[in-house]
Write a protein that holds these residues in place. Structure first.
Motif, PDB file in Angstrom:
ATOM      1  N   HIS A 190      -9.668  14.466  17.451  1.00  0.00           N
ATOM      2  CA  HIS A 190     -10.323  15.625  17.781  1.00  0.00           C
ATOM      3  C   HIS A 190     -11.478  15.364  18.913  1.00  0.00           C
ATOM      4  O   HIS A 190     -11.474  16.073  20.047  1.00  0.00           O
ATOM      5  CB  HIS A 190     -11.100  16.254  16.639  1.00  0.00           C
ATOM      6  CG  HIS A 190     -12.003  17.503  16.921  1.00  0.00           C
ATOM      7  ND1 HIS A 190     -12.991  18.034  16.087  1.00  0.00           N
ATOM      8  CD2 HIS A 190     -12.078  18.384  17.971  1.00  0.00           C
ATOM      9  CE1 HIS A 190     -13.358  19.122  16.521  1.00  0.00           C
ATOM     10  NE2 HIS A 190     -13.136  19.300  17.792  1.00  0.00           N
ATOM     11  N   HIS A 193     -11.511  16.347  23.186  1.00  0.00           N
ATOM     12  CA  HIS A 193     -12.529  16.750  24.044  1.00  0.00           C
ATOM     13  C   HIS A 193     -12.868  15.828  24.997  1.00  0.00           C
ATOM     14  O   HIS A 193     -13.081  16.245  26.194  1.00  0.00           O
ATOM     15  CB  HIS A 193     -13.885  16.650  23.126  1.00  0.00           C
ATOM     16  CG  HIS A 193     -14.175  17.638  22.134  1.00  0.00           C
ATOM     17  ND1 HIS A 193     -15.458  18.575  22.259  1.00  0.00           N
ATOM     18  CD2 HIS A 193     -13.442  18.192  21.093  1.00  0.00           C
ATOM     19  CE1 HIS A 193     -15.285  19.652  21.434  1.00  0.00           C
ATOM     20  NE2 HIS A 193     -14.175  19.489  20.783  1.00  0.00           N
ATOM     21  N   GLU A 195     -20.062  20.323  15.822  1.00  0.00           N
ATOM     22  CA  GLU A 195     -18.898  21.229  15.518  1.00  0.00           C
ATOM     23  C   GLU A 195     -18.489  21.221  14.065  1.00  0.00           C
ATOM     24  O   GLU A 195     -18.326  22.176  13.465  1.00  0.00           O
ATOM     25  CB  GLU A 195     -17.780  21.062  16.794  1.00  0.00           C
ATOM     26  CG  GLU A 195     -16.852  22.065  16.580  1.00  0.00           C
ATOM     27  CD  GLU A 195     -15.399  21.768  17.302  1.00  0.00           C
ATOM     28  OE1 GLU A 195     -15.469  20.897  18.360  1.00  0.00           O
ATOM     29  OE2 GLU A 195     -14.471  22.095  17.044  1.00  0.00           O
ATOM     30  N   TYR A 235     -21.886  24.477  20.002  1.00  0.00           N
ATOM     31  CA  TYR A 235     -20.554  24.642  20.406  1.00  0.00           C
ATOM     32  C   TYR A 235     -20.518  25.465  21.580  1.00  0.00           C
ATOM     33  O   TYR A 235     -19.373  25.446  22.295  1.00  0.00           O
ATOM     34  CB  TYR A 235     -19.861  24.978  19.088  1.00  0.00           C
ATOM     35  CG  TYR A 235     -18.504  24.868  19.025  1.00  0.00           C
ATOM     36  CD1 TYR A 235     -17.835  23.599  19.709  1.00  0.00           C
ATOM     37  CD2 TYR A 235     -17.587  25.939  19.130  1.00  0.00           C
ATOM     38  CE1 TYR A 235     -16.546  23.578  19.694  1.00  0.00           C
ATOM     39  CE2 TYR A 235     -16.017  25.729  19.182  1.00  0.00           C
ATOM     40  CZ  TYR A 235     -15.584  24.810  19.543  1.00  0.00           C
ATOM     41  OH  TYR A 235     -14.302  24.480  19.745  1.00  0.00           O
TER      42      TYR A 235
HETATM   43 ZN   LIG Z   1     -13.774  20.757  19.219  1.00  0.00          ZN
END
Ligand SMILES: [Zn+2]
Length: 958
Positions: free
Chosen positions: A59, A63, A159, A821
């Motif tokens: 993840h 990003h 997040e 977020y």
């Molecule tokens: Zn994310």
């Protein structure tokens, strides 16, 4: 095709295109192309990323690769392209076993720009030379000075903290972890906030090096384009430069369970929150065997048939025993297929009974056979949806479906092909085809888990406290020198975050020119005529023989209490029996005769008043019109409100669904609360989907138990007031030759309606105040709104302002610095502005950022190049990518509001002419908006700690 080995070609109706599979000769990269006439060109590259722990590496890599690359060296090229491209989709997603980077655009130049940017990002990210990217997006220590408390911050870290406060994601995680221990699926690929801080920069880079390689990639091209040209581009500039490797990304599976297991896990609720009757029961069967082609389709079909459908035998059996308050089916897209049934809001003591009902119902089905009519109607439903396509982002859905087989070393076609299976089911229906499948995969399969998930008060808070304690203890062990270093790093990161990319880097980004932009706007003006005194609107569209029909009844004459009950009727229609059909049969009839019937309550704000409508919608295939209309008339005139048990079940189900949606989308909840204080349409919406509706459901549940006859009478009375020929508007979207059939059936229906002229009633608004709502959450959702009534008219350049503020100033201050977020601002034709933050660790600071907008705007500097980009990025607003059903809704909606295509054209021209002076002049606009502001914040402890900011703090869930 040069440098690619051709493997197989096939035309697939399911994607309306000619599909080809290739393998890149040098690296082994897998390629799927889907050639058709869709102007929405799509590219995706996926990698098989198989994490071994819950540190969230996949993840965080997702990003970080979007934060600058070899060729595109600005801080965030991804954000730059969101601002400045004509993209219709641009995002990236991390799954438990893959990471996917899809994009689409209707402009060819733009499409190549974006594809180049994504390829450069995934193969040559700048995160190798800039560690701050990892620290910002992953996690880092934050320390302002020596007196402050040491903290951990990071975009993904925050997040996932937000993710861990949602009950539904906690259930989803608990299932995955308990069903697949010691396997790729036994960890949280998104990252567990307790584990994320264990990830080091070196480990993170090694993950990228290993998995982000052409030999581990899946490349997808879709739409109306020269595939040879696109593939050559990809080979020549990117994948052709790599040598073949073995990334060893194989998926690790655990040994299948040899017998059924009973397990217990927990989810977190706010301390003090009701936990009685809040246990979650789940029953899962795991299928690891993938020899059956497209097991995903077959399992989804069976789940629809048995559980999701109102006539589903498992759902009915559970409801019968009072276990049906909130029953749903869930699965995952991964190598093993999890067939999971969830019952929420119940008690742990009933686990045995829950499992018995499921197992007995399955056994009964295999012994006695399925209801053929139900199977046929469900098959029709699937066929209809294939004909329709899968919504506006269908090209993205297709690649995800293809990956369901492709990622597991099978043909991508397997995940896409559905029609063959439907044909096979139809042919073998009388020979126990589905029953045999159920026996083999669901009954005789010993890999079963009964997982009870129990609420635990303050579980999340305990985890947070533990982390805080550890951190404090760690802080004490740090030397002066180490503390200085952390303070220095914190400062440097903040400087980096606030710094602008250089002009040179910005100019180097691919971009469009204003001359590349067409003047097109969405084609939504219908032809207007009359049928028997009703307004008839027709919008022509190539609809693959489907007609989308809507009937909009005026309900401005209903009182507030009646409108509240009408919201219940809207819920009950389709779910209750009628004079001629039981509710189970009604559902079967609907899908045998149409593509679906639905109802909606919508208020359209026109200046200070609202136009309120009850809208019935039906979609049907050519030739089905008469039967489809017969049914909608049956539902609108012959529904019976006498089934107390069924009404109660529907209310309980709705209560639970509302609670889930409030927690999943707190911003929608917050804005509904605010709009109810300010506009009639807002008040109406809050009564039909928001907090007022929720309160009314709870009250009605009591009425249902205490005085059902009175409730029944109330409902029948309002039901009798919906149909009225006066001011009826009917809308059709379809092919030209669909009109004749529609006119005939609509005319028949209208003739049977009565004409009643009634006085219009205005709605009283809720009291204006700032509100806080709390639930088990460690992040906040800030909503603020204001008016600009005296500022002047809405102007298309406000869309440019929206794009600029959301993705620049608010992005920097609320996301990059604040750690939220998401965030944004928008301005509507109704002269309302809304600003928000999403999964935000801050609260007061975010409100302060909104407050600073006017002074920021009055002195803002934007280069010509940037402004041009913001203009281009706003263009899709005027011509959004729409599927036909949404286009029909939009066309009807803007007609009722009195708008036309010409208004869109005018606004687009205004947007194209936006200059810096205009943007600065909007400082006054923001001043007025802030003068009239009210806000609503949904969150956890922070809302209670800041209670002085609110007139009242309430519980989100009752
Ligand atoms: Zn994310």
């Amino acid at each position: 095709m040069k440098n690619y080995k051709f493997i197989e070609e096939k035309y697939l109706e399911e994607v309306a295109g000619n599909c080809k599979i290739y393998e890149h000769e040098k690296t082994g990269a897998r390629v799927l192309t889907v050639e058709n006439d869709d102007s929405n060109k799509t590219f995706a590259i996926a990698f098989r990323t198989t994490p071994e722990d819950s540190k969230g590496t996949a993840h965080i890599v997702e990003h970080c690769v979007l934060q600058g690359s070899r060729k595109y060296r600005t801080k965030e090229p991804f954000m730059d392209m969101l601002k400045s491209s004509m993209q219709t989709f641009l995002n990236a997603m991390t799954f438990p076993d893959k990471t996917v980077y899809p994009l689409s655009s209707r402009n060819e130049k733009d499409f190549y720009n974006l594809m180049d940017l994504y390829l450069d990002a995934v193969f040559y990210p700048r995160m190798y030379e800039e560690e701050k990217i990892f620290r910002q997006e992953g996690w880092h220590y934050e320390l302002e000075d020596k007196k402050s408390e040491l903290k951990r911050v990071g975009v993904v870290f925050n997040e996932m903290k937000g993710d861990y406060s949602s009950v539904d994601s906690q259930i989803y995680n608990a299932l995955s972890l308990n069903l697949h221990p010691d396997s790729t699926y036994g960890v949280n690929s998104g990252g567990d906030p307790m584990e994320i801080p264990k990830l080091s920069y070196q480990e993170f880079l090694a993950f990228h090096k290993r998995y982000y390689h052409p030999s581990n990639s899946y490349i997808y091209l879709y739409g109306d384009m020269d595939m040879e040209k696109a593939l050559e581009f990809i080979d020549k500039n990117y994948i052709g430069k790599f040598e073949k490797t073995n990334p060893d990304s194989g998926i690790k599976l655990n040994e299948p369970f040899k017998e059924k297991k009973s397990l217990i896990d927990y989810y977190s609720v706010d301390p003090g929150q009701e936990i009685e009757n809040k246990d979650v029961l789940t029953y899962s069967v795991v299928v690891q065997d993938r020899t059956y082609k497209n097991i995903d389709f077959m399992m989804n079909f069976i789940s629809e048939l048995l559980i999701t459908s109102d006539a589903g035998p498992i759902k009915l059996a559970l409801q019968e025993k009072g276990l049906g308050e909130d029953i749903y089916f869930t699965t995952n897209s991964s190598l093993p297929y999890d067939f999971t049934i969830v019952a929420k809001n119940t008690s742990r003591d009933r686990m045995g009974e829950f499992a018995d009902i499921i197992e007995n119902t399955l056994a009964k089905i295999v012994k006695e056979g399925l209801d053929k009519k139900h199977v046929l109607s469900t098959l029709n439903k699937y066929e209809f949806s294939i004909r329709e396509g899968s919504g506006q982002h269908k090209s993205i859905i297709y690649v995800l479906r293809a990956l369901n087989s492709w990622l597991y070393d099978r043909s991508p076609y397997e995940g896409l092909i559905i029609n063959e299976h439907i044909k096979e089911i139809r042919e073998k229906l009388d020979h126990g085809y589905i029953e045999d499948f159920i026996k083999k995969y669901l009954i005789d399969n010993p890999y079963k888990v009964e997982l009870t998930i129990l609420p635990q008060e303050g579980r999340e808070k305990q985890r947070e406290d533990k982390q805080r304690e550890d951190l404090l203890a760690y802080q004490k062990t740090l030397s002066e020198k180490e503390l200085d270093q952390i303070i220095k790093d914190t400062k440097e990161l903040k400087v980096y975050q606030k710094s602008e990319s250089s002009e040179e880097d910005k100019n180097n980004l691919p971009s469009l020119n204003l001359s590349d932009i067409d003047t097109e706007v969405a084609k939504i003006d219908p032809l207007v005529s009359e049928i028997k005194g009703a307004k008839y609107l027709f919008l022509e569209g190539a609809a693959n023989k489907i007609s989308y029909a809507s009937l909009a009844f005026k309900i401005d004459h209903l009182r507030e209490d009646e409108l509240k009950d009408l919201a219940l009727i809207d819920l009950f229609l389709n779910g209750l029996s009628t004079e001629n059909y039981s509710f189970q049969d009604l559902e079967k009839e609907i899908y045998l005769r149409s593509g679906g019937i639905s109802f909606a309550l919508i208020a359209f704000q026109c200046k200070s008043k609202s136009k309120r409508k009850f809208i019935g919608k039906v979609k049907y295939l050519k030739g089905q019109g008469e039967k489809a209309f017969e049914l909608i008339e049956e539902i609108l005139t012959k529904t019976k409100f006498d089934d107390q048990k069924r009404i109660k079940d529907l209310l309980l189900e709705e209560k639970s669904a509302l609670e889930s949606s409030f927690m999943a989308m707190p911003n929608s909840f917050g804005f509904a609360v605010l709009e109810a204080q300010n506009t009639e349409s807002g008040k109406f919406a809050n009564m039909t989907v928001g907090s007022d509706y929720y309160d009314h459901i709870i009250k009605t549940l009591k009425d249902c138990d205490e005085n059902f006859p009175a409730l029944k009478e109330r409902l029948e009375k309002v039901y009798g007031k919906i149909l009225n020929k006066k001011d009826l508007i009917i809308h059709l979207l379809g092919e030209k030759d669909a009109e004749e059939e529609f006119k005939k059936v609509a005319q028949g229906l209208i003739e049977r309606l009565s004409y009643q002229s009634k006085n219009e009633i205005s709605l009283s608004l809720n009291k204006k105040m700032n509100l806080g709502y709390t639930f088990s959450s460690n992040v906040n959702f800030v909503c603020q709104r204001g008016n600009f009534d005296s500022f002047g008219d809405y102007d298309g350049s406000m869309e440019v302002l929206k794009n600029f503020l959301s993705l620049d100033y608010l992005y920097t201050n609320i996301r990059a610095i604040g750690g939220a977020y998401g965030m944004g601002i928008n301005f509507s034709r109704e002269k309302i502005a809304k600003m928000n933050s999403f999964r935000d660790p801050k609260l007061k600071e975010t409100l302060d950022v909104f407050e600073s907008l006017p002074s920021y705007l009055s002195k803002v500097e934007i280069s010509d190049q940037d402004l041009k980009n913001y203009i281009i990025g706003s263009m899709n607003t005027f011509n959004p990518l729409l599927d036909l059903a949404s286009k029909a809704d939009l066309s009807l909606g803007i007609y009722i509001k009195g708008q036309r295509e010409a208004d869109l054209k005018k606004a687009k021209q205004e947007a194209l002419k936006t200059d810096l002076e205009k943007i600065r002049s909007y400082s006054k606009l923001l001043e007025e908006i802030l003068k009239t502001k009210t806000y609503c914040v949904i969150g956890g402890e922070a809302v209670k700690e800041n209670k002085d900011l609110f007139c009242e703090v309430r519980n989100l869930i009752k």
